[in-house]
Motif scaffolding. Structure first.
Motif, mmCIF file in Angstrom:
data_model
loop_
_atom_site.group_PDB
_atom_site.id
_atom_site.type_symbol
_atom_site.label_atom_id
_atom_site.label_comp_id
_atom_site.label_asym_id
_atom_site.label_seq_id
_atom_site.Cartn_x
_atom_site.Cartn_y
_atom_site.Cartn_z
ATOM 1 N N LEU A 1 2.997 3.824 -1.119
ATOM 2 C CA LEU A 1 4.148 3.549 -0.257
ATOM 3 C C LEU A 1 4.863 2.258 -0.648
ATOM 4 N N LYS A 2 4.113 1.272 -1.108
ATOM 5 C CA LYS A 2 4.770 0.039 -1.555
ATOM 6 C C LYS A 2 5.729 0.348 -2.705
ATOM 7 N N ARG A 3 5.331 1.242 -3.603
ATOM 8 C CA ARG A 3 6.221 1.665 -4.687
ATOM 9 C C ARG A 3 7.404 2.456 -4.134
ATOM 10 N N VAL A 4 7.130 3.341 -3.167
ATOM 11 C CA VAL A 4 8.211 4.119 -2.544
ATOM 12 C C VAL A 4 9.270 3.183 -1.953
ATOM 13 N N PHE A 5 8.815 2.120 -1.266
ATOM 14 C CA PHE A 5 9.757 1.182 -0.635
ATOM 15 C C PHE A 5 10.623 0.490 -1.701
ATOM 16 N N ASN A 6 10.018 0.160 -2.834
ATOM 17 C CA ASN A 6 10.791 -0.455 -3.930
ATOM 18 C C ASN A 6 11.815 0.526 -4.497
ATOM 19 N N GLU A 7 11.388 1.774 -4.697
ATOM 20 C CA GLU A 7 12.300 2.796 -5.226
ATOM 21 C C GLU A 7 13.426 3.079 -4.233
#
Length: 325
Positions: A212-218
């Motif tokens: 999810l941390k990656r999702v938030f960045n994307e």
């Protein structure tokens, strides 16, 4: 056993540690003496119950009944009152029972306390949720999921019921999936008329924290620099908004989320004592030292102890300050 865990990774530091050279028999005698005189010796109650770990408190509670034929929680209830009593009673429950009791009181009150349910169900890990469900069923002969579903409605009901499943992935980051998830969140909110909460629900409740941390960045890349929190605030309202914001904030930084919640419990006029007690008792052995550091950021320099000293009084204040370490 207490369920001692948090959503974050890395070494968490609590303020309440197990006392060395622990002797439960001595502690039981101290507690009995505190109840036996003319009036109650509150200082002794604080010195014992606010300075022992959850496992040590459970041992004291069990031995107290064996030694004196009395239930410690019932004795505390009869000898103390108000918020001080609530702190001590909370400390004398196992962590799953304590959190199950919060959920039960949130549902049973006049109007559901959605904030309490959100705190517990979002802040709890998979093992926490499983233990809470089991404790709830044992203690109240009811299913937590059924009670929550009957007492809430709409998108909030869906997110809370989803959280109760405790099925968040423990996996790593899938880059392609993260891009796809970020696009789906954008399409479900900003890119359409009205918000499709089910997409937010599916992704925010089931994906792993690292993913999810990656999702938030994307998401930020797709949304021209706008954060997912900004989108939730503009697209949703009320308790549903609060629930999704809580999930995002716990994923990003659990200690900062709990610091914000503690700050909100005391800022402005009046104190939300239920929230303050809930968070202090729950987090004191898990990550309260880390939360205290975050609290200074949230409050622009004031410490958690300063806030408690200004907002609370008497034995209640002394008990909470003792939990602060």
């Amino acid at each position: 056993k207490a369920v001692v865990s948090t959503q974050s990774t890395g070494a968490m530091v609590g303020t309440l540690k197990p006392v060395e050279n622990f002797n439960p028999e001595v502690d039981c005698n101290l507690l009995k003496a505190a109840f036996s005189g003319v009036g109650t010796d509150e200082k002794t109650l604080i010195d014992v119950l606010c300075k022992r770990s959850i496992d040590q408190r459970m041992e004291i509670s069990k031995l107290y009944k064996t030694m004196f034929g009395k239930d410690l929680i019932k004795q505390i209830k009869s000898e103390t009152s108000g918020n001080f009593r609530e702190v001590l009673v909370s400390l004398c429950n196992s962590t799953p029972n304590f959190l199950a009791r919060i959920c039960r009181n949130a549902i049973r009150g006049a109007g559901t306390s959605e904030g309490a349910l959100i705190n517990v169900l979002v802040g709890g890990t998979k093992s926490d949720i499983a233990a809470i469900k089991e404790a709830y069923k044992t203690k109240y002969k009811k299913e937590l999921e059924k009670d929550v579903a009957e007492d809430t409605s709409g998108a909030l009901k869906h997110v809370l019921v989803s959280l109760i499943q405790g099925n968040r992935s423990d996996g790593g980051v899938d880059h392609d999936q993260a891009l796809s998830d970020a696009q789906e969140l954008y399409d479900a909110g900003k890119a359409r008329w009205g918000t499709n909460e089910s997409s937010f629900n599916k992704i925010l409740v089931s994906r792993s924290p690292r993913h999810l941390k990656r999702v938030f960045n994307e998401y930020r890349n797709i949304a021209n620099g706008e954060d997912i929190e900004t989108a939730i605030k503009s697209e949703m309202s009320g308790d549903t908004k609060d629930a999704f914001l809580a999930i995002v904030r716990v994923i990003k930084d659990a200690e900062l989320y709990f610091a914000e919640q503690l700050y909100k419990s005391m800022k402005g006029l009046g104190t939300n004592d239920d929230k303050l007690i809930r968070l202090m008792v729950w987090r004191c052995e898990i990550d309260l030292e880390d939360i205290k550091s975050c609290f200074k950021l949230v409050s622009k320099g004031e410490s958690l102890e300063q806030f408690i000293s200004g907002d609370c009084s008497g034995d209640y204040k002394r008990a909470l300050l003792t939990l602060c370490g």
